[in-house]
Design an enzyme around this catalytic site. Structure first.
Site, PDB file in Angstrom:
ATOM      1  N   ARG A 238     -11.384 123.620 121.569  1.00  0.00           N
ATOM      2  CA  ARG A 238     -11.505 124.904 122.264  1.00  0.00           C
ATOM      3  C   ARG A 238     -12.975 125.155 122.553  1.00  0.00           C
ATOM      4  O   ARG A 238     -13.832 124.973 121.685  1.00  0.00           O
ATOM      5  CB  ARG A 238     -10.935 126.053 121.417  1.00  0.00           C
ATOM      6  CG  ARG A 238      -9.426 126.014 121.244  1.00  0.00           C
ATOM      7  CD  ARG A 238      -8.694 126.251 122.557  1.00  0.00           C
ATOM      8  NE  ARG A 238      -7.248 126.267 122.410  1.00  0.00           N
ATOM      9  CZ  ARG A 238      -6.482 125.188 122.522  1.00  0.00           C
ATOM     10  NH1 ARG A 238      -7.028 124.010 122.773  1.00  0.00           N
ATOM     11  NH2 ARG A 238      -5.168 125.293 122.383  1.00  0.00           N
ATOM     12  N   GLU A 267     -12.273 128.428 133.027  1.00  0.00           N
ATOM     13  CA  GLU A 267     -11.560 127.331 133.680  1.00  0.00           C
ATOM     14  C   GLU A 267     -10.749 127.859 134.848  1.00  0.00           C
ATOM     15  O   GLU A 267     -10.049 128.861 134.689  1.00  0.00           O
ATOM     16  CB  GLU A 267     -10.647 126.613 132.674  1.00  0.00           C
ATOM     17  CG  GLU A 267     -11.412 125.965 131.533  1.00  0.00           C
ATOM     18  CD  GLU A 267     -10.528 125.183 130.570  1.00  0.00           C
ATOM     19  OE1 GLU A 267      -9.318 125.035 130.861  1.00  0.00           O
ATOM     20  OE2 GLU A 267     -11.029 124.720 129.540  1.00  0.00           O
ATOM     21  N   HIS A 286     -10.152 119.591 131.551  1.00  0.00           N
ATOM     22  CA  HIS A 286      -9.137 119.948 130.560  1.00  0.00           C
ATOM     23  C   HIS A 286      -7.879 119.089 130.713  1.00  0.00           C
ATOM     24  O   HIS A 286      -6.788 119.586 130.997  1.00  0.00           O
ATOM     25  CB  HIS A 286      -8.790 121.435 130.634  1.00  0.00           C
ATOM     26  CG  HIS A 286      -8.276 121.965 129.329  1.00  0.00           C
ATOM     27  ND1 HIS A 286      -8.355 123.289 128.972  1.00  0.00           N
ATOM     28  CD2 HIS A 286      -7.678 121.350 128.264  1.00  0.00           C
ATOM     29  CE1 HIS A 286      -7.834 123.468 127.776  1.00  0.00           C
ATOM     30  NE2 HIS A 286      -7.407 122.301 127.326  1.00  0.00           N
TER      31      HIS A 286
END
Length: 319
Positions: A238, A267, A286
Site C-alpha cells: 500500500r 491512482e 498497480h
C-alpha cells in the site's frame, strides 16, 4: 423494474468474457465501465441509478460521503475479501450489503520479484537502449546472491517472497510490530530486533504490511535516511505505508539507489508525477493482482454473489 449492475474499472475490458453472466440474463441489467473516475461527482453520475456495483479492489473508493449519495445501491461487491477503501460501517447504515471474492496471493509475490530483478539488472534501461539503437551495455547490475533482503511484514505474501529470496541465495530478514523470532524461524528467516536494524543492513527492502493506523507513514524521511545508498525499496503493498513526498526526495537526492513501485497515493498517477519519470524508479500501474487466474476467480464469484443476494442468502459477506 430490472435492477441495474455496474462493473467498475474494467480497464482491460475483460469482465464479461472471463465469467458466465448468463445466470443473470433477464434478472439484472449489467454494464461495464472501463475508465477511472476523476471525482465523486463522476461516480454518482455514472452509477447513481444502480442497485448493484462490482468494484475492482480499491480502484474506486466508497467512503461514507459517496455511499450517502447512492440511495439506490443495495449490493456492493469487491474483488478480494479485504477492501480498505470501502466504509463498511457507512454501508451498513445505508442498508448496503457488501460481499467479496477469493483472491490469490501468488500474483503480487511474482510482481515483487519482477520489480526486484528489473531494478537489480537495469532491465528497462538496457531493453530501451536495445530498441532505440543505444549503447551496447551501459549499466552494472546489482547482485542478489549473498545480499540481504529485508522484508517489512512476513504474512502470506512476505513468506512467499522470502522463499524466492532464499532460492537466489539471499540472506533474508524480516520485521513487523507483531513478528516473533519463532514465527520468523518457521519461515527460515531471522527476525531483526528493530525496524531500524532491517533498514540499515538490507540491500533490498520490500514492503508487505497491511495498511492501518500503525503502518501508515511507517517509512518516512527518518527511515529512508537509515537505508544504504546502494539499497533499493520495493512497495507492492500500500502506498500510504511509505511517505510519498519523502520517497521522492530521497530518490532525487540519490540517498537510496532506487525504488520499485506498484502502488501510489493517487491512482492513476498524474502524468507529470515525478514517480513516472525519475531515472532510479521502476514503476508499474498497480498490476500486483492483475492476472488471468485472479480475474477468472473475481468475476465468476461476483456473479455468484449477485445470484445469492437475489435469492436472499448473500455469501462472502464483509463487515
Amino acid at each position: 423494474m430490472t435492477p441495474r449492475c455496474a462493473v467498475l474499472d474494467d480497464y482491460q475490458g475483460v469482465a464479461l468474457s472471463l465469467a458466465d453472466w448468463s445466470p443473470l440474463d433477464g434478472r439484472v441489467d449489467v454494464r461495464t465501465l472501463r475508465r477511472p473516475f476523476g471525482s465523486e461527482d463522476e461516480v454518482v453520475e455514472a452509477i447513481g441509478d444502480c442497485e448493484i456495483v462490482v468494484a475492482m479492489r480499491e480502484r474506486t473508493p466508497f467512503p461514507a460521503s459517496l455511499l450517502a449519495r447512492l440511495p439506490r445501491l443495495r449490493l456492493l461487491i469487491t474483488s478480494g475479501m479485504r477492501n480498505a477503501s470501502i466504509d463498511l460501517a457507512a454501508a451498513a447504515r445505508h442498508g448496503v450489503t457488501v460481499c467479496g471474492t477469493a483472491s490469490n496471493t501468488e500474483p503480487p509475490v511474482e510482481l515483487t520479484w519482477a520489480l526486484i530483478l528489473g531494478l537489480a539488472r537495469n532491465v528497462v534501461t538496457e531493453s530501451t537502449a536495445m530498441r532505440a539503437g543505444g549503447p551496447w551495455q551501459s549499466t552494472l547490475g546489482a547482485d542478489l546472491h549473498g545480499r540481504r533482503l529485508g522484508l517489512l511484514g512476513l504474512g502470506k505474501i512476505g513468506t512467499r517472497v522470502a522463499r524466492v529470496g532464499q532460492a537466489f541465495g539471499m540472506d533474508v530478514v524480516a520485521w513487523s510490530q507483531n513478528l516473533t523470532p519463532e514465527r520468523a524461524a518457521e519461515a527460515g528467516v531471522r527476525a531483526t530486533a528493530t525496524k531500524e536494524e532491517l533498514l540499515e543492513t538490507s540491500d533490498f527492502v520490500s514492503v508487505h504490511l497491511v495498511l492501518g493506523d500503525r503502518t501508515r507513514g511507517l517509512i518516512g524521511a527518518p527511515a529512508l535516511r537509515r537505508m544504504r545508498r546502494t539499497a533499493y525499496l520495493i512497495n507492492t503493498a500500500r502506498a500510504a505505508i511509505v511517505d510519498q513526498a519523502a520517497l521522492v526526495q530521497a530518490l532525487r537526492e540519490e540517498r537510496i539507489a532506487g525504488a520499485g513501485l506498484d502502488v501510489f497515493d493517487q491512482e492513476p498517477l498524474p502524468d507529470d508525477h515525478p514517480l513516472r519519470t525519475l531515472p532510479n524508479v521502476l514503476s508499474l500501474p498497480h498490476l500486483g493482482y492483475v492476472t488471468r487466474r485472479n480475474y477468472e476467480g473475481y468475476f465468476p464469484q461476483a456473479v455468484e454473489d449477485i445470484t445469492a443476494f437475489l435469492a436472499g442468502s448473500p455469501v462472502r459477506l464483509l463487515g
